[in-house]
Enzyme design. Structure first.
Site, PDB file in Angstrom:
ATOM      1  N   GLY A  57     -17.062  23.374  31.639  1.00 22.59           N
ATOM      2  CA  GLY A  57     -15.688  23.694  31.992  1.00 22.59           C
ATOM      3  C   GLY A  57     -15.714  24.613  33.187  1.00 22.59           C
ATOM      4  CD  GLU A  58     -14.497  28.033  36.813  1.00 28.59           C
ATOM      5  OE1 GLU A  58     -14.368  29.179  36.340  1.00 28.59           O
ATOM      6  OE2 GLU A  58     -15.256  27.772  37.772  1.00 28.59           O
ATOM      7  CB  CYS A  90     -22.034  22.304  32.874  1.00 26.45           C
ATOM      8  SG  CYS A  90     -21.682  22.215  34.640  1.00 26.45           S
ATOM      9  NE  ARG A 120     -19.774  29.904  38.741  1.00 30.72           N
ATOM     10  CZ  ARG A 120     -18.623  30.035  39.411  1.00 30.72           C
ATOM     11  NH1 ARG A 120     -18.502  30.919  40.370  1.00 30.72           N
ATOM     12  NH2 ARG A 120     -17.600  29.268  39.113  1.00 30.72           N
ATOM     13  CB  ILE A 159     -18.963  17.848  36.828  1.00 27.66           C
ATOM     14  CG1 ILE A 159     -19.029  16.402  36.315  1.00 27.66           C
ATOM     15  CG2 ILE A 159     -17.599  18.137  37.457  1.00 27.66           C
ATOM     16  CD1 ILE A 159     -18.132  16.121  35.122  1.00 27.66           C
ATOM     17  CG  HIS A 231     -20.871  17.950  31.805  1.00 29.32           C
ATOM     18  ND1 HIS A 231     -20.053  18.884  31.220  1.00 29.32           N
ATOM     19  CD2 HIS A 231     -20.940  18.277  33.113  1.00 29.32           C
ATOM     20  CE1 HIS A 231     -19.635  19.748  32.132  1.00 29.32           C
ATOM     21  NE2 HIS A 231     -20.170  19.402  33.287  1.00 29.32           N
ATOM     22  CD  GLU A 233     -20.268  18.132  27.681  1.00 20.87           C
ATOM     23  OE1 GLU A 233     -21.515  17.980  27.693  1.00 20.87           O
ATOM     24  OE2 GLU A 233     -19.667  18.921  28.433  1.00 20.87           O
TER      25      GLU A 233
HETATM   26  N1  LIG Z   1     -18.768  21.275  34.930  1.00 16.01           N
HETATM   27  C1  LIG Z   1     -18.922  22.547  34.768  1.00 16.01           C
HETATM   28  O1  LIG Z   1     -19.054  23.075  33.667  1.00 16.01           O
HETATM   29  C2  LIG Z   1     -18.873  23.319  36.037  1.00 16.01           C
HETATM   30  C3  LIG Z   1     -19.257  24.757  35.907  1.00 16.01           C
HETATM   31  C4  LIG Z   1     -18.593  25.556  36.996  1.00 16.01           C
HETATM   32  N2  LIG Z   1     -19.204  25.331  38.272  1.00 16.01           N
HETATM   33  C5  LIG Z   1     -18.615  27.019  36.621  1.00 16.01           C
HETATM   34  O2  LIG Z   1     -19.034  27.865  37.322  1.00 16.01           O
HETATM   35  O3  LIG Z   1     -18.201  27.327  35.566  1.00 16.01           O
END
Ligand SMILES: NC(=O)CC[C@H](N)C(=O)O
Length: 257
Positions: A57-58, A90, A120, A159, A231, A233
């Site tokens: 995610g983020e 991720c 990152r 991603i 990922h 998932e």
């Molecule tokens: N697909 C992802 O989980 C991206 C991670 C994202 N670049 C972050 O810093 O959280």
């Protein structure tokens, strides 16, 4: 007794993880049958878990929401003091690292647990996302793989993915003396294209640095903590979920059965 596996559900791909963990627990047969899967949004839910997945995610957003929900310290305790099995994918891998490069202005909170520094968004922005076949030798020991031969390629979905750019020495990880070294579980050969100055300008590999000719490190494990840049998932390949859940059953099983 039931094994409770939580998926941190503050943001990101938690639903997809629960889906694959459900399939994986079925595939584990009798070993997986007493697995309960829950979404974790607060410390009470976390306290019922024997193991945890932190999804993609983020990571900045996830850390902010975790801080607002009073979850950061309980998460740190879960990983580092209670040493329960945790897998981050991720953004989850970023949160589980002791250090991160290229964080947003002002830095970001991390949970830690893996004595690594991640970079990152190593491969660039969303449009530079890609899917590529990975060779993951650890899958040979996954249930159903018969422990022999080379596992079939695993489709890695990247991603805005991080990589592990350094394995930290004890300075980077105060609690590392009694810990096992970080194991490199997967690399992506020859894609080291967008590394930061910090990871590319050193003339020689320093102790703890990832050797430059190894490729990009995209899966690591240290004791109870496992992290992948990609990922699993977002595929319908359950092999990594089956492998991880099997390890959890093994690790927690002693106290649990
Ligand atoms: N697909 C992802 O989980 C991206 C991670 C994202 N670049 C972050 O810093 O959280």
């Amino acid at each position: 007794m039931t094994l409770t596996v939580g998926v941190l559900a503050l943001q990101g791909g938690f639903y997809e993880h629960i889906n694959l963990l459900r399939k994986a627990s079925r595939q584990l047969g009798p070993r997986g049958q007493d697995t309960k899967l829950i979404e974790v949004r607060n410390s009470t839910e976390l306290s019922t878990c024997d193991a945890l997945v932190i999804p993609g995610g983020e990571s900045t957003t996830m850390a902010l929401v975790a801080a607002q929900s009073g979850l950061l310290e309980p998460l740190r305790k879960f990983v580092k003091v209670d040493k329960k099995p945790v897998w981050g994918t991720c953004a989850g891998l970023i949160l589980l690292a002791e250090a991160a490069n290229d964080t947003k202005k002002g830095g970001q909170e991390l949970v830690g647990g893996l004595a690594v520094r991640v970079h990152r968004n190593h491969f660039g922005r969303q449009v530079e996302s890609f899917i590529t076949d990975l060779s993951l030798p650890f899958l040979a020991s996954s249930p159903g793989q018969n422990g022999s031969g080379t596992p079939a390629p695993y489709s890695g979905v990247f991603i805005r993915a991080p990589i592990v750019e350094a394995l930290l020495t004890s300075e980077g990880s105060p609690d590392s003396p009694e810990r096992s070294p970080v194991e490199i579980m997967g690399v992506l050969p020859g894609r080291r294209t967008k590394a930061t100055a910090a990871s590319t300008t050193a003339p020689d590999t320093k102790p703890g640095e990832v050797p430059k000719d190894l490729g990009d490190v995209i899966a690591v494990r240290q004791d109870n903590v496992f992290g992948t840049s990609f990922h699993p998932e977002l595929t319908d390949d359950t092999r990594i979920h089956v492998w991880w859940l099997d390890q959890v059953v093994e690790r927690v099983g002693g106290q649990w059965r």
